[in-house]
Design a protein around this motif. Structure first.
Motif, PDB file in Angstrom:
ATOM      1  N   VAL A 188       2.217 -10.982  19.578  1.00 27.58           N
ATOM      2  CA  VAL A 188       2.706 -11.309  18.230  1.00 27.58           C
ATOM      3  C   VAL A 188       1.525 -11.619  17.297  1.00 27.58           C
ATOM      4  O   VAL A 188       1.513 -11.176  16.140  1.00 27.58           O
ATOM      5  N   ALA A 189       0.529 -12.341  17.796  1.00 30.71           N
ATOM      6  CA  ALA A 189      -0.647 -12.647  16.975  1.00 30.71           C
ATOM      7  C   ALA A 189      -1.394 -11.364  16.613  1.00 30.71           C
ATOM      8  O   ALA A 189      -1.835 -11.192  15.470  1.00 30.71           O
ATOM      9  N   TRP A 190      -1.524 -10.442  17.569  1.00 32.05           N
ATOM     10  CA  TRP A 190      -2.172  -9.163  17.279  1.00 32.05           C
ATOM     11  C   TRP A 190      -1.399  -8.402  16.208  1.00 32.05           C
ATOM     12  O   TRP A 190      -1.986  -7.882  15.265  1.00 32.05           O
ATOM     13  N   LEU A 191      -0.082  -8.331  16.364  1.00 28.02           N
ATOM     14  CA  LEU A 191       0.741  -7.603  15.390  1.00 28.02           C
ATOM     15  C   LEU A 191       0.659  -8.235  13.999  1.00 28.02           C
ATOM     16  O   LEU A 191       0.608  -7.530  12.991  1.00 28.02           O
ATOM     17  N   ALA A 192       0.634  -9.574  13.949  1.00 28.78           N
ATOM     18  CA  ALA A 192       0.510 -10.253  12.660  1.00 28.78           C
ATOM     19  C   ALA A 192      -0.858  -9.960  12.029  1.00 28.78           C
ATOM     20  O   ALA A 192      -0.952  -9.691  10.827  1.00 28.78           O
ATOM     21  N   GLY A 193      -1.910  -9.988  12.845  1.00 27.40           N
ATOM     22  CA  GLY A 193      -3.246  -9.675  12.337  1.00 27.40           C
ATOM     23  C   GLY A 193      -3.336  -8.249  11.812  1.00 27.40           C
ATOM     24  O   GLY A 193      -3.912  -7.998  10.755  1.00 27.40           O
ATOM     25  N   ILE A 194      -2.734  -7.320  12.542  1.00 29.00           N
ATOM     26  CA  ILE A 194      -2.733  -5.922  12.113  1.00 29.00           C
ATOM     27  C   ILE A 194      -1.924  -5.765  10.821  1.00 29.00           C
ATOM     28  O   ILE A 194      -2.304  -5.013   9.921  1.00 29.00           O
ATOM     29  N   ALA A 195      -0.807  -6.490  10.726  1.00 32.87           N
ATOM     30  CA  ALA A 195       0.013  -6.412   9.513  1.00 32.87           C
ATOM     31  C   ALA A 195      -0.785  -6.909   8.300  1.00 32.87           C
ATOM     32  O   ALA A 195      -0.763  -6.271   7.236  1.00 32.87           O
ATOM     33  N   PHE A 196      -1.499  -8.012   8.449  1.00 30.69           N
ATOM     34  CA  PHE A 196      -2.310  -8.525   7.345  1.00 30.69           C
ATOM     35  C   PHE A 196      -3.464  -7.571   7.021  1.00 30.69           C
ATOM     36  O   PHE A 196      -3.798  -7.353   5.853  1.00 30.69           O
ATOM     37  N   TYR A 197      -4.062  -6.991   8.047  1.00 28.95           N
ATOM     38  CA  TYR A 197      -5.154  -6.033   7.849  1.00 28.95           C
ATOM     39  C   TYR A 197      -4.658  -4.806   7.080  1.00 28.95           C
ATOM     40  O   TYR A 197      -5.295  -4.376   6.115  1.00 28.95           O
ATOM     41  N   LEU A 198      -3.525  -4.265   7.490  1.00 31.50           N
ATOM     42  CA  LEU A 198      -2.973  -3.103   6.788  1.00 31.50           C
ATOM     43  C   LEU A 198      -2.557  -3.447   5.362  1.00 31.50           C
ATOM     44  O   LEU A 198      -2.727  -2.649   4.446  1.00 31.50           O
ATOM     45  N   LYS A 199      -2.021  -4.657   5.179  1.00 30.68           N
ATOM     46  CA  LYS A 199      -1.637  -5.087   3.825  1.00 30.68           C
ATOM     47  C   LYS A 199      -2.866  -5.154   2.924  1.00 30.68           C
ATOM     48  O   LYS A 199      -2.845  -4.677   1.788  1.00 30.68           O
ATOM     49  N   LYS A 200      -3.954  -5.708   3.448  1.00 33.86           N
ATOM     50  CA  LYS A 200      -5.195  -5.780   2.663  1.00 33.86           C
ATOM     51  C   LYS A 200      -5.721  -4.382   2.352  1.00 33.86           C
ATOM     52  O   LYS A 200      -6.115  -4.092   1.222  1.00 33.86           O
ATOM     53  N   LEU A 201      -5.733  -3.502   3.356  1.00 36.06           N
ATOM     54  CA  LEU A 201      -6.205  -2.134   3.124  1.00 36.06           C
ATOM     55  C   LEU A 201      -5.345  -1.422   2.088  1.00 36.06           C
ATOM     56  O   LEU A 201      -5.869  -0.761   1.193  1.00 36.06           O
ATOM     57  N   LEU A 202      -4.032  -1.541   2.229  1.00 39.09           N
ATOM     58  CA  LEU A 202      -3.140  -0.886   1.272  1.00 39.09           C
ATOM     59  C   LEU A 202      -3.363  -1.422  -0.139  1.00 39.09           C
ATOM     60  O   LEU A 202      -3.380  -0.666  -1.107  1.00 39.09           O
ATOM     61  N   TYR A 203      -3.528  -2.732  -0.254  1.00 42.47           N
ATOM     62  CA  TYR A 203      -3.774  -3.321  -1.575  1.00 42.47           C
ATOM     63  C   TYR A 203      -5.094  -2.803  -2.144  1.00 42.47           C
ATOM     64  O   TYR A 203      -5.169  -2.407  -3.316  1.00 42.47           O
ATOM     65  N   ASP A 204      -6.149  -2.794  -1.313  1.00 40.10           N
ATOM     66  CA  ASP A 204      -7.464  -2.345  -1.783  1.00 40.10           C
ATOM     67  C   ASP A 204      -7.446  -0.885  -2.209  1.00 40.10           C
ATOM     68  O   ASP A 204      -8.052  -0.516  -3.216  1.00 40.10           O
ATOM     69  N   TYR A 205      -6.764  -0.056  -1.438  1.00 40.19           N
ATOM     70  CA  TYR A 205      -6.800   1.375  -1.748  1.00 40.19           C
ATOM     71  C   TYR A 205      -5.722   1.800  -2.747  1.00 40.19           C
ATOM     72  O   TYR A 205      -5.804   2.877  -3.299  1.00 40.19           O
ATOM     73  N   THR A 206      -4.739   0.943  -2.977  1.00 36.54           N
ATOM     74  CA  THR A 206      -3.692   1.297  -3.924  1.00 36.54           C
ATOM     75  C   THR A 206      -3.975   0.719  -5.310  1.00 36.54           C
ATOM     76  O   THR A 206      -3.821   1.402  -6.318  1.00 36.54           O
ATOM     77  N   PHE A 207      -4.391  -0.548  -5.366  1.00 41.69           N
ATOM     78  CA  PHE A 207      -4.558  -1.225  -6.648  1.00 41.69           C
ATOM     79  C   PHE A 207      -6.010  -1.466  -7.031  1.00 41.69           C
ATOM     80  O   PHE A 207      -6.284  -2.028  -8.080  1.00 41.69           O
ATOM     81  N   LYS A 208      -6.938  -1.061  -6.205  1.00 46.18           N
ATOM     82  CA  LYS A 208      -8.350  -1.278  -6.502  1.00 46.18           C
ATOM     83  C   LYS A 208      -8.756  -0.466  -7.733  1.00 46.18           C
ATOM     84  O   LYS A 208      -8.299   0.643  -7.936  1.00 46.18           O
ATOM     85  N   ASP A 209      -9.633  -1.046  -8.541  1.00 52.49           N
ATOM     86  CA  ASP A 209     -10.135  -0.341  -9.713  1.00 52.49           C
ATOM     87  C   ASP A 209     -11.240   0.608  -9.262  1.00 52.49           C
ATOM     88  O   ASP A 209     -12.315   0.188  -8.853  1.00 52.49           O
ATOM     89  N   TRP A 210     -10.970   1.895  -9.315  1.00 51.86           N
ATOM     90  CA  TRP A 210     -11.921   2.906  -8.885  1.00 51.86           C
ATOM     91  C   TRP A 210     -12.800   3.370 -10.047  1.00 51.86           C
ATOM     92  O   TRP A 210     -13.525   4.344  -9.926  1.00 51.86           O
ATOM     93  N   GLY A 211     -12.714   2.671 -11.139  1.00 53.45           N
ATOM     94  CA  GLY A 211     -13.533   3.034 -12.294  1.00 53.45           C
ATOM     95  C   GLY A 211     -13.036   4.314 -12.938  1.00 53.45           C
ATOM     96  O   GLY A 211     -11.848   4.487 -13.190  1.00 53.45           O
ATOM     97  N   SER A 212     -13.943   5.218 -13.161  1.00 53.39           N
ATOM     98  CA  SER A 212     -13.577   6.467 -13.836  1.00 53.39           C
ATOM     99  C   SER A 212     -13.025   7.510 -12.874  1.00 53.39           C
ATOM    100  O   SER A 212     -12.576   8.563 -13.297  1.00 53.39           O
ATOM    101  N   ARG A 213     -13.037   7.240 -11.584  1.00 50.35           N
ATOM    102  CA  ARG A 213     -12.533   8.223 -10.623  1.00 50.35           C
ATOM    103  C   ARG A 213     -11.297   7.699  -9.906  1.00 50.35           C
ATOM    104  O   ARG A 213     -10.981   6.521  -9.976  1.00 50.35           O
ATOM    105  N   GLU A 214     -10.625   8.606  -9.194  1.00 49.46           N
ATOM    106  CA  GLU A 214      -9.424   8.232  -8.449  1.00 49.46           C
ATOM    107  C   GLU A 214      -9.787   7.845  -7.024  1.00 49.46           C
ATOM    108  O   GLU A 214     -10.909   8.068  -6.572  1.00 49.46           O
ATOM    109  N   ASN A 215      -8.811   7.307  -6.331  1.00 51.29           N
ATOM    110  CA  ASN A 215      -8.969   7.012  -4.917  1.00 51.29           C
ATOM    111  C   ASN A 215      -9.298   8.314  -4.184  1.00 51.29           C
ATOM    112  O   ASN A 215      -8.520   9.257  -4.222  1.00 51.29           O
ATOM    113  N   PRO A 216     -10.444   8.389  -3.514  1.00 52.64           N
ATOM    114  CA  PRO A 216     -10.799   9.639  -2.836  1.00 52.64           C
ATOM    115  C   PRO A 216      -9.884   9.962  -1.655  1.00 52.64           C
ATOM    116  O   PRO A 216      -9.895  11.079  -1.152  1.00 52.64           O
TER     117      PRO A 216
END
Length: 155
Positions: free
Chosen positions: A20-48
């Motif tokens: 359960v701890a592993w799954l929770a850690g993975i869930a938080f990791y994926l949430k952070k990645l999704l947030y970074d790659y979805t809402f991150k400001d890529w400046g003048s370019r798009e998410n590669p």
């Protein structure tokens, strides 16, 4: 069915909490990645990686799933080795995991082999075409061309 001792219950509970701890850690990791790659400001370019799965870098989700499955299988097998009533209870899970690994690595090998075969076929066709052109031009010394073909062949 055998009765579980207090030690067996403790070990089983620890295994479940670890999963359960592993799954929770993975869930938080994926949430952070999704947030970074979805809402991150890529400046003048798009998410590669916008065309990849969930907009994440290639292989991220596959790697997370593989590691998660590996952790779950290892924890359950180790638990079944310690807790006597659980022995042999996860054999089919281990078999399924082995089949998945064999399929994955087998498909990677076949991809590599077919890719190499395509390159060899293309190189051979190019060499044959160059040899035919060389002979049409009228040169009767194909040894130079054979050396050229040998130097530039794949495999």
């Amino acid at each position: 069915m055998e009765r579980l001792s207090a030690f067996d219950i403790t070990i089983t509970t620890c295994a479940i909490l670890l999963i359960v701890a592993w799954l929770a850690g993975i869930a938080f990791y994926l949430k952070k990645l999704l947030y970074d790659y979805t809402f991150k400001d890529w400046g003048s370019r798009e998410n590669p990686y916008k065309d990849e799965t969930l907009g994440l870098p290639r292989g991220t989700l596959r790697g997370v799933l593989t590691l998660t499955l590996l952790i779950v299988v290892v924890v359950l097998v180790c638990t079944s080795m310690i807790v006597k009533p659980l022995r042999g209870g996860f054999d089919s899970l281990v078999d399924a995991f082995e089949i998945m690994l064999a399929f994955y690595f087998g498909s990677k090998i076949m991809h590599h082999v077919t890719d190499t075969d395509k390159k060899k076929t293309i190189s051979k066709n190019e060499a044959d075409t160059a040899k035919a052109r060389y002979e049409v031009i009228g040169n009767t010394n194909p040894g130079e061309l054979d050396e050229f073909c040998a130097e530039n062949s794949v495999g």
